[in-house]
Motif scaffolding. Structure first.
Motif, PDB file in Angstrom:
ATOM      1  N   ILE A 273       0.817  -1.230   0.000  1.00  0.00           N
ATOM      2  CA  ILE A 273       0.000   0.000   0.000  1.00  0.00           C
ATOM      3  C   ILE A 273       0.848   1.277   0.000  1.00  0.00           C
ATOM      4  O   ILE A 273       0.449   2.300  -0.577  1.00  0.00           O
ATOM      5  CB  ILE A 273      -0.906  -0.002   1.275  1.00  0.00           C
ATOM      6  CG1 ILE A 273      -1.900  -1.156   1.218  1.00  0.00           C
ATOM      7  CG2 ILE A 273      -1.626   1.323   1.445  1.00  0.00           C
ATOM      8  CD1 ILE A 273      -2.552  -1.468   2.558  1.00  0.00           C
ATOM      9  N   ARG A 276       0.874   4.657  -2.132  1.00  0.00           N
ATOM     10  CA  ARG A 276       0.005   4.449  -3.284  1.00  0.00           C
ATOM     11  C   ARG A 276      -1.423   4.946  -3.057  1.00  0.00           C
ATOM     12  O   ARG A 276      -2.305   4.672  -3.872  1.00  0.00           O
ATOM     13  CB  ARG A 276      -0.019   2.960  -3.640  1.00  0.00           C
ATOM     14  CG  ARG A 276       1.279   2.511  -4.285  1.00  0.00           C
ATOM     15  CD  ARG A 276       1.348   1.016  -4.433  1.00  0.00           C
ATOM     16  NE  ARG A 276       2.361   0.641  -5.411  1.00  0.00           N
ATOM     17  CZ  ARG A 276       2.751  -0.599  -5.622  1.00  0.00           C
ATOM     18  NH1 ARG A 276       2.226  -1.580  -4.945  1.00  0.00           N
ATOM     19  NH2 ARG A 276       3.667  -0.857  -6.542  1.00  0.00           N
ATOM     20  N   LEU A 277      -1.635   5.631  -1.925  1.00  0.00           N
ATOM     21  CA  LEU A 277      -2.999   6.111  -1.666  1.00  0.00           C
ATOM     22  C   LEU A 277      -2.999   7.620  -1.516  1.00  0.00           C
ATOM     23  O   LEU A 277      -2.086   8.197  -0.929  1.00  0.00           O
ATOM     24  CB  LEU A 277      -3.544   5.447  -0.400  1.00  0.00           C
ATOM     25  CG  LEU A 277      -3.817   3.942  -0.512  1.00  0.00           C
ATOM     26  CD1 LEU A 277      -4.170   3.354   0.849  1.00  0.00           C
ATOM     27  CD2 LEU A 277      -4.932   3.645  -1.518  1.00  0.00           C
ATOM     28  N   ALA A 284      -6.114   6.143  -5.862  1.00  0.00           N
ATOM     29  CA  ALA A 284      -4.846   5.428  -5.720  1.00  0.00           C
ATOM     30  C   ALA A 284      -3.843   5.983  -6.716  1.00  0.00           C
ATOM     31  O   ALA A 284      -4.214   6.421  -7.812  1.00  0.00           O
ATOM     32  CB  ALA A 284      -5.058   3.936  -5.971  1.00  0.00           C
ATOM     33  N   THR A 416      -5.336  -6.675  -2.678  1.00  0.00           N
ATOM     34  CA  THR A 416      -5.162  -5.267  -2.306  1.00  0.00           C
ATOM     35  C   THR A 416      -4.763  -4.432  -3.524  1.00  0.00           C
ATOM     36  O   THR A 416      -5.280  -3.319  -3.734  1.00  0.00           O
ATOM     37  CB  THR A 416      -4.088  -5.153  -1.195  1.00  0.00           C
ATOM     38  OG1 THR A 416      -4.489  -5.977  -0.105  1.00  0.00           O
ATOM     39  CG2 THR A 416      -3.922  -3.727  -0.719  1.00  0.00           C
ATOM     40  N   MET A 420      -6.872  -1.354  -5.195  1.00  0.00           N
ATOM     41  CA  MET A 420      -6.357  -0.008  -5.490  1.00  0.00           C
ATOM     42  C   MET A 420      -6.538   0.320  -6.973  1.00  0.00           C
ATOM     43  O   MET A 420      -6.871   1.457  -7.335  1.00  0.00           O
ATOM     44  CB  MET A 420      -4.882   0.097  -5.082  1.00  0.00           C
ATOM     45  CG  MET A 420      -4.683   0.037  -3.577  1.00  0.00           C
ATOM     46  SD  MET A 420      -3.013   0.459  -3.043  1.00  0.00           S
ATOM     47  CE  MET A 420      -2.090  -0.953  -3.592  1.00  0.00           C
ATOM     48  N   THR A 421      -6.359  -0.683  -7.819  1.00  0.00           N
ATOM     49  CA  THR A 421      -6.528  -0.456  -9.267  1.00  0.00           C
ATOM     50  C   THR A 421      -7.996  -0.145  -9.577  1.00  0.00           C
ATOM     51  O   THR A 421      -8.308   0.761 -10.363  1.00  0.00           O
ATOM     52  CB  THR A 421      -6.047  -1.693 -10.053  1.00  0.00           C
ATOM     53  OG1 THR A 421      -4.763  -2.069  -9.586  1.00  0.00           O
ATOM     54  CG2 THR A 421      -5.959  -1.421 -11.542  1.00  0.00           C
ATOM     55  N   LYS A 424      -8.766   3.349  -8.542  1.00  0.00           N
ATOM     56  CA  LYS A 424      -8.244   4.331  -9.501  1.00  0.00           C
ATOM     57  C   LYS A 424      -9.138   4.398 -10.743  1.00  0.00           C
ATOM     58  O   LYS A 424      -9.507   5.474 -11.199  1.00  0.00           O
ATOM     59  CB  LYS A 424      -6.811   3.935  -9.882  1.00  0.00           C
ATOM     60  CG  LYS A 424      -6.120   4.921 -10.806  1.00  0.00           C
ATOM     61  CD  LYS A 424      -4.708   4.476 -11.071  1.00  0.00           C
ATOM     62  CE  LYS A 424      -4.050   5.305 -12.152  1.00  0.00           C
ATOM     63  NZ  LYS A 424      -3.695   6.655 -11.708  1.00  0.00           N
ATOM     64  N   VAL A 440     -10.168   4.564   0.501  1.00  0.00           N
ATOM     65  CA  VAL A 440      -8.772   4.765   0.900  1.00  0.00           C
ATOM     66  C   VAL A 440      -8.624   4.419   2.379  1.00  0.00           C
ATOM     67  O   VAL A 440      -7.706   3.695   2.795  1.00  0.00           O
ATOM     68  CB  VAL A 440      -8.315   6.210   0.614  1.00  0.00           C
ATOM     69  CG1 VAL A 440      -7.001   6.513   1.309  1.00  0.00           C
ATOM     70  CG2 VAL A 440      -8.177   6.443  -0.893  1.00  0.00           C
ATOM     71  N   ILE A 443      -8.714   0.690   2.841  1.00  0.00           N
ATOM     72  CA  ILE A 443      -7.481   0.010   2.414  1.00  0.00           C
ATOM     73  C   ILE A 443      -6.395   0.190   3.482  1.00  0.00           C
ATOM     74  O   ILE A 443      -5.647  -0.730   3.794  1.00  0.00           O
ATOM     75  CB  ILE A 443      -7.022   0.522   1.030  1.00  0.00           C
ATOM     76  CG1 ILE A 443      -8.070   0.156  -0.028  1.00  0.00           C
ATOM     77  CG2 ILE A 443      -5.658  -0.052   0.647  1.00  0.00           C
ATOM     78  CD1 ILE A 443      -7.877   0.800  -1.387  1.00  0.00           C
TER      79      ILE A 443
END
Ligand code: M6R
Length: 614
Positions: A273, A276-277, A284, A416, A420-421, A424, A440, A443
């Protein structure tokens, strides 16, 4: 699968480093092992079926002290049988040139039958049933004094895949290595050079490595590495630093790598992670995907490919992409996708999931998707792996090396990364900033939620104790928890050798319920998310057939706890995180069942860590 180690030094005896390198590769799965050492008066070759420890014992018995001391160059191999039984004759290294040349090989020579027939016509006698032996004879056949040129010439005739290392008594100060479709890494130490098919056999010596690319052939001498193309033209490859050290591939006090890797998940996921957030924008930051908002907006469909555990993670991805980004997503078993005329094109985004980044079926599917013009990304754990490189864009999992054959932390990291993908992609479409911010925050909770599941280890071990003698088990889940049921069943099959099947909770009554009886425990995924009530109905159906039900229920959910025979409680979670939270409990459950059954957990029978054959 097979493993290669090579060692080149001026002064350091090679036998010890070669054997310790093979030990590092044991996790990959193998059935025989062998070593060839270069002595001043010829090669010394030792092979053994079974474990590396048995090869080591053979070396201790048969390698003289003088040879041990003076042999500073050698190659070694662990073989996972493809062509021919796991016998001593079929074990590598294979010899040619009247015993002057020894070669080890990972991969498959597809045209070996015709090459072998041609060599036999010239009077070459084969002693094994392997495809590899033809490579050794071909190189010996072409050797007119330049071993690199002979290897290039031989390899140009090969169809298939290879990572090879070879030594020759006629060229005592050199080793040739080459790769095409099967990884090979050169570790460049201060005084010694180590070659291996997997960087984990190198990091004990050095973290400075050169990843060979397909078509590279290298001549290694003490103190030099010269890399060429198959046409024998020089090429240059940079030396890179491995970003983890030997501690990452040691057990660190745990009884098994699998247990260590299960317990590593909070930290592993923190690394997945990290950075990346975007909590303010509710999205993301996945720069490795290298996709502009315009490209993201143009995507019409997602295809998520993988095998085994990676496929199960991809199946979770379907729910995430469809829910968060409103975009159709189909998970596909990579080999089936590859051989079923895949209909993909420029509007499709193909996401390849692979812990190792070397799985042959997934790689073939990646190549086919690229050929058809689809947008392709790799979600891999192993940095510099073939799928990561060929996909060209993607997300590294950063979960750290996974040694246990049974994949655990890679699954949670993949889910995970997919979440995130999807976040996004969703934010370029229907997902509001507020929803993005909520996700977010969710995660960011993942590592702590996993820690909370790990705290239930003792309770999970007690549940495992009750059912460790079962010969058949069923795992049921609904919606986003269905792939987790498949993953729970796969884990217990792999390491505990219990026949297990994962089903959509609703599907059980359409046939499999016929098998239920007091001896068939059912593990029901009952996290308190939409769909749970219906699964509770399915649980009743199981109990009515006297099948004992183990329920993974949310803490405080007394209704679910009362509906099952044994309740394992999980921390409360959102729908998106339920697969991650539930799977950790199933990993521990499988681990304890396997332990109680006395199974060899880290190296289950017949399995290989990285499946590099199609
Ligand atoms: O390295 P990959 O993720 O591509 O490997 C795919 C499968 O071979 C792998 O997940 C396999 O199913 C594991 N043994 C599962 O525990």
């Amino acid at each position: 699968m097979c493993g290669i180690v090579g060692f080149m030094s001026r002064n350091t005896p090679a036998a010890g480093p070669l054997v310790s390198g093979l030990h590092r590769l044991e996790y990959r799965g193998y059935d025989s092992a062998g070593v060839a050492l270069v002595a001043p008066d010829g090669l010394r070759v030792y092979k053994q079926t079974g474990k590396v420890a048995e090869l080591d014992a053979l070396l201790k018995r048969e390698l003289s002290e003088e040879d041990r001391r003076r042999c500073t160059i050698g190659i070694a191999h662990t073989r996972w049988a493809t062509h021919g039984l796991p016998t001593r004759e079929n074990a590598h290294p294979h010899l040619a040139g009247g015993g002057t040349l020894a070669l080890v090989h990972n991969g498959i020579v597809e045209n070996y039958a015709s090459l072998r027939a041609g060599l036999e016509k010239r009077g070459v006698q084969f002693v094994s049933q392997t495809d590899t032996e033809v490579l050794a004879h071909l190189v010996a056949h072409y050797d007119q004094g330049d071993l690199l040129a002979a290897t290039c010439k031989a390899l140009r005739r090969v169809e298939g895949t290879y990572g090879i290392a070879l030594v020759s008594a006629k060229h005592p100060g050199e080793m040739i290595v080459a790769r095409k479709g099967s990884p090979l890494v050169i570790g460049v130490g201060e005084s010694d050079i180590v070659v291996a098919s997997d960087v984990s056999a190198i990091v004990a010596f050095t973290r400075q490595v050169i990843y060979l690319k397909d078509g590279d052939v290298a001549r290694i001498t003490p103190g030099s590495v010269d890399i060429h193309s198959l046409d024998n033209a020089p090429v240059s490859r940079e030396v890179q630093e491995v970003d983890w050290d030997i501690g990452a591939i040691e057990k660190g006090g745990y009884e098994h790598f699998m247990l260590k890797e299960i317990f590593e998940q909070p930290d592993a996921l923190r690394n997945t992670i990290r950075g990346r957030l975007d909590p303010t924008g509710g999205t993301a930051i996945l720069s490795g995907l290298n996709l502009s908002p315009r490209e993201l907006a143009a995507i019409r469909r997602l295809v998520i490919i993988g095998c085994g555990t990676s496929l199960h993670a991809g199946m979770v991805g379907k729910y995430l992409f469809e829910d968060l980004a409103d975009i159709p997503a189909s998970p596909e078993q990579a080999a089936e996708f590859r051989y079923c005329n895949p209909i993909v094109g420029p509007d499709d985004w193909v996401i390849a999931l692979s812990q190792s980044g070397e799985t042959a079926d997934t790689l073939a599917a990646v190549r086919e998707s690229i050929r058809k013009g689809a947008l392709v990304s790799g979600l891999c754990n192993v940095v510099g792996s073939t799928i990561a490189r060929e996909a060209g864009r993607g997300v590294y999992l950063h979960a750290g090396p996974e040694i246990s054959v049974a994949s655990t932390k890679a699954f949670t990291a993949q889910v995970t990364a997919l979440l995130m993908t999807a976040l996004k992609l969703g934010r370029t479409r229907r997902l509001s900033r507020e929803e993005g911010i909520r996700l977010v925050a969710e995660i960011m909770r993942i590592p702590d939620l996993i820690s909370a599941v790990l705290e239930r280890n003792d309770a999970i071990a007690r549940a495992a104790e009750k059912h460790a003698n079962a010969n058949d088990m069923f795992f049921i889940g609904r919606g986003i928890l269905y792939p987790t049921a498949l993953e729970g069943a796969l884990k217990i099959k792999e390491i505990a050798y219990v026949h297990a099947e994962g089903y959509q909770a609703a599907e059980l009554k359409h046939g499999p319920i016929a098998l239920l009886c007091p001896k068939t425990p059912v593990v029901a995924l009952l996290a308190d998310i939409p769909g749970k009530e219906k699964t509770l109905g399915n649980v009743q159906e199981c109990r009515a057939r006297r099948a004992p039900v183990i329920g993974l229920v949310t803490e405080g959910d007394s209704e679910a706890a009362a509906a099952v025979d044994d309740a394992i409680t999980l921390p409360p979670t959102s729908r998106e995180l339920a697969p991650i939270v539930s799977v950790v409990a199933l990993q521990l459950f499988a681990y304890h069942v396997a332990r109680l059954r006395g199974c060899e957990i880290d190296q289950p029978r017949n399995l290989a860590k990285s499946v590099t054959v199609e």
